[in-house]
Design a protein around this motif. Structure first.
Motif, short mmCIF file in Angstrom:
data_model
loop_
_atom_site.label_atom_id
_atom_site.label_comp_id
_atom_site.label_asym_id
_atom_site.label_seq_id
_atom_site.Cartn_x
_atom_site.Cartn_y
_atom_site.Cartn_z
N ARG A 127 24.16 -3.44 -22.30
CA ARG A 127 23.13 -2.53 -21.78
C ARG A 127 22.95 -2.75 -20.27
N LEU A 128 23.98 -2.37 -19.54
CA LEU A 128 24.01 -2.55 -18.08
C LEU A 128 22.91 -1.76 -17.39
N ASN A 129 22.60 -0.58 -17.91
CA ASN A 129 21.63 0.30 -17.25
C ASN A 129 20.22 -0.27 -17.24
N LEU A 130 19.88 -1.16 -18.17
CA LEU A 130 18.52 -1.70 -18.23
C LEU A 130 18.21 -2.63 -17.07
N TRP B 71 11.78 1.97 -20.08
CA TRP B 71 13.10 2.57 -19.85
C TRP B 71 13.55 3.58 -20.88
N ASP B 72 13.03 3.52 -22.10
CA ASP B 72 13.62 4.27 -23.21
C ASP B 72 13.07 5.69 -23.29
N ASN B 73 13.89 6.63 -22.83
CA ASN B 73 13.56 8.06 -22.95
C ASN B 73 14.70 8.82 -23.63
N GLN B 74 15.43 8.11 -24.49
CA GLN B 74 16.58 8.71 -25.17
C GLN B 74 16.19 9.82 -26.13
N VAL B 75 14.96 9.80 -26.58
CA VAL B 75 14.56 10.75 -27.62
C VAL B 75 14.74 12.20 -27.18
N TRP B 76 14.64 12.45 -25.87
CA TRP B 76 14.76 13.84 -25.41
C TRP B 76 16.15 14.38 -25.69
N TYR C 72 19.63 7.32 -17.30
CA TYR C 72 18.93 7.85 -18.47
C TYR C 72 19.87 8.49 -19.49
N SER C 73 21.14 8.62 -19.18
CA SER C 73 22.07 9.31 -20.06
C SER C 73 22.20 8.61 -21.42
N HIS D 83 6.41 0.33 -30.41
CA HIS D 83 7.39 1.32 -29.95
C HIS D 83 6.95 2.75 -30.32
N TRP D 84 5.68 3.01 -30.21
CA TRP D 84 5.18 4.31 -30.63
C TRP D 84 5.42 5.39 -29.56
N TRP D 85 5.14 5.08 -28.33
CA TRP D 85 5.27 6.09 -27.27
C TRP D 85 6.72 6.53 -27.08
#
Length: 557
Positions: free
Chosen positions: A447-450, A349-354, A436-437, A286-288
């Motif tokens: 986790r419906l969005n996945l 899918w995981d871009n929550q960090v922004w 992405y929200s 999970h580095w990226w």
């Protein structure tokens, strides 16, 4: 809950008055003459049903807060009669007991209020219905009504136009590099020719007598890497040239990017049985998506960033064998053909960090995605995606990540609430924003969005060409394991497997299967499947159209 508080409140007060009258030597005559519930919309005996006629509900509460009006008139003895008690004046005892009753009532009320569920954020709050806690059999008897609390026709009218949006425009390469200059100062623009994996020589300035993995943050947090670091240290080799020392560095040749609960773990560990892939050992760094920004679990906040050098250490076992060939004459055993890879199921899918890095302003669609950085670092990367029926994926995800109070009924309740929340978001936002929200994701109870695969896939296709992305289905993998693995190795341009190796690969026990306790809960309710099937249908249709393959409709499910 409001009704429970009401009943407890009245019961407690009545008991106190009853006890006080008995102490006074008179028959229990003190009564509550008036208790009113100011509840707008309260209808006694009313029941409703959840989506697709599934489970009966408790009575609805109105939107106004409730209150109680207490008017107590004791039917007292004449004033000239003085009632004595061993403890003194009876009226004083009665007053104290009344106050004690009020105190107990307050404590009971406070205990419920303080544990009130506040998980749903105000931005997307939808008043959900409470589901009855009966058994699955009792729930199935309530399937007579087809009345639903989600208007599926209205939801489809919202979703269909949202699916038609212009393709994402990928950011300029210079903007991506400026976002993380340290990363791109370590990774070169070109890799060594003749080696299948993306590798290069990096100057080594440390002492060979020291443990080069001592400060690696993966070694601190990962038992698998900590155990492998001793072997890595014993095999650590350098190349000397012009008085300087160099070590071979490699990035992954392939990425299994998702989705969660779609068989990625089993696929990765079977691929390790291929002679060209046997030197990979950590599946999900999970580095990226997280650790390069200092996040391990978002709820714990930002911690120490994992530098790119620590990530590259994960592929040193392959790099050591490429650098110092250990023999082998067949094409699958030649060190230069070794395949480096990883399988972080968050990569797709995981871009929550922004949102966490730029949380001061209004939430928007993420300006950069994970694939932008991977593509800029290695444009030739191979990408493998494993998908499954999104309804089954969601149920498996629920069973795996929820620790207690799991049931098919509870899953249905959470699905209904999550669909409502997603619908509320779509009313005022774009589909990509809702997918992405971060604030919406934190509010969803499942986790419906996945499961909205098409949104993620189109964004990966905005930077990687179609021929570099292999999309598989778990259903095909389960029914035709050998054929699917042949397809994977062909996509990676790996050499053919000997019969003995193929037999071992196919016969390997399955990884990360459903726990026995979760199996005992049985499948999801039929009404939940219908609801999820209807919800995902337009997204699956577009996915099948883009991939030009009708199996991604999951109509056989």
């Amino acid at each position: 809950m409001m009704r429970i508080l009401y009943e407890r409140h009245v019961l407690c007060l009545n008991k106190c008055f009853h006890f006080a009258d008995k102490l006074g030597g008179v028959r229990p005559s003190t009564r509550l003459l008036h208790v009113s519930m100011a509840l707008t919309g309260w209808k006694h005996g009313r029941t409703t049903r959840l989506d697709h006629g599934c489970v009966p509900q408790a009575g609805h509460l109105g939107e106004t807060p409730f209150g109680t009006l207490l008017v107590a008139r004791p039917r007292c003895t004449p004033e000239h009669v003085r009632l004595k008690s061993p403890g003194g004046n009876f009226s004083r005892v009665k007053t104290m007991l009344f106050l004690l009753g009020m105190t107990l009532t307050f404590l009971v009320t406070a205990s419920y209020v303080l544990t009130w569920d506040k998980k749903v954020s105000a931005a997307y709050q939808v008043k959900g219905d409470n589901i009855s806690s009966g058994s699955a059999a009792a729930a199935m008897t309530a399937l007579s009504s087809e009345k639903t609390s989600v208007d599926m026709k209205q939801l489809m009218r919202i979703i269909h136009p949202k699916l038609e949006y212009p393709p994402r425009r990928a950011p300029e390469e210079k903007d991506i590099i400026e976002t993380d200059p340290q990363l791109f100062s370590v990774i070169p623009r070109h890799f060594l020719p003749g080696i299948k994996s993306p590798c290069w020589y990096q100057e080594f300035s440390g002492e060979t007598s020291n443990n080069p993995y001592k400060r690696n943050l993966f070694a601190v947090r990962s038992k698998s890497f900590m155990g492998a670091s001793d072997q890595l240290r014993s095999n650590f080799r350098l190349r000397r040239r012009d008085g300087r020392q160099f070590r071979l560095r490699c990035l992954p040749y392939f990425y299994i990017i998702g989705q969660p609960k779609c068989g990625t773990t089993d696929l990765f560990y079977r691929m390790l049985l291929h002679p060209q892939g046997r030197f990979n050992f950590m599946k999900e760094p999970h580095w990226w998506t997280r650790k390069r920004f200092g996040y391990i679990r978002f709820k714990y906040g930002s911690q120490r960033r994992f530098p790119v050098e620590d990530y590259l250490d994960l592929f040193d076992l392959s790099a050591h064998n490429i650098h110092a060939p250990s023999g082998g004459n067949t094409p699958t055993e030649r060190p230069l053909q070794l395949l480096t890879g990883e399988a972080s199921a968050s990569t797709m899918w995981d871009n929550q960090v922004w949102r966490y890095l730029h949380g001061d302003g209004e939430e928007t669609e993420p300006p950069f995605l994970v694939q932008d950085f991977i593509h800029t670092a290695q444009p030739g990367a191979k990408v493998i995606i494993m998908l499954r029926d999104p309804a089954e994926r969601l149920y498996s995800d629920y069973l795996y990540f929820n620790a207690a109070n799991k049931s098919a009924e509870d899953f249905h309740q959470k699905v209904v609430r999550s669909v409502k929340l997603f619908q509320s978001c779509l009313l005022g936002r774009s589909l990509r924003f809702c997918v992405y929200s971060t604030s919406l994701a934190n509010s969803l109870q499942v986790r419906l969005n996945l499961g909205l695969y098409i949104v993620f896939l189109l964004d990966w296709l905005s930077v990687f060409p179609r021929e570099q992305i292999l999309v598989l289905r778990l259903e095909d993998y389960a029914t035709n394991l050998e054929g699917t693995l042949d397809e994977v190795f062909s996509f990676l341009e790996a050499g053919p497997l000997p019969k003995e190796a193929k037999a071992a690969l196919v016969q390997r026990p399955s990884s990360n299967t459903r726990r026995a306790a979760d199996k005992n809960l049985g499948p999801m309710l039929p009404c939940t499947r219908r609801l999820l099937g209807d919800f995902h249908q337009p997204f699956n249709h577009k996915l099948a159209s883009v991939l030009q393959d009708q199996v991604f409709l999951w109509s056989d499910s």
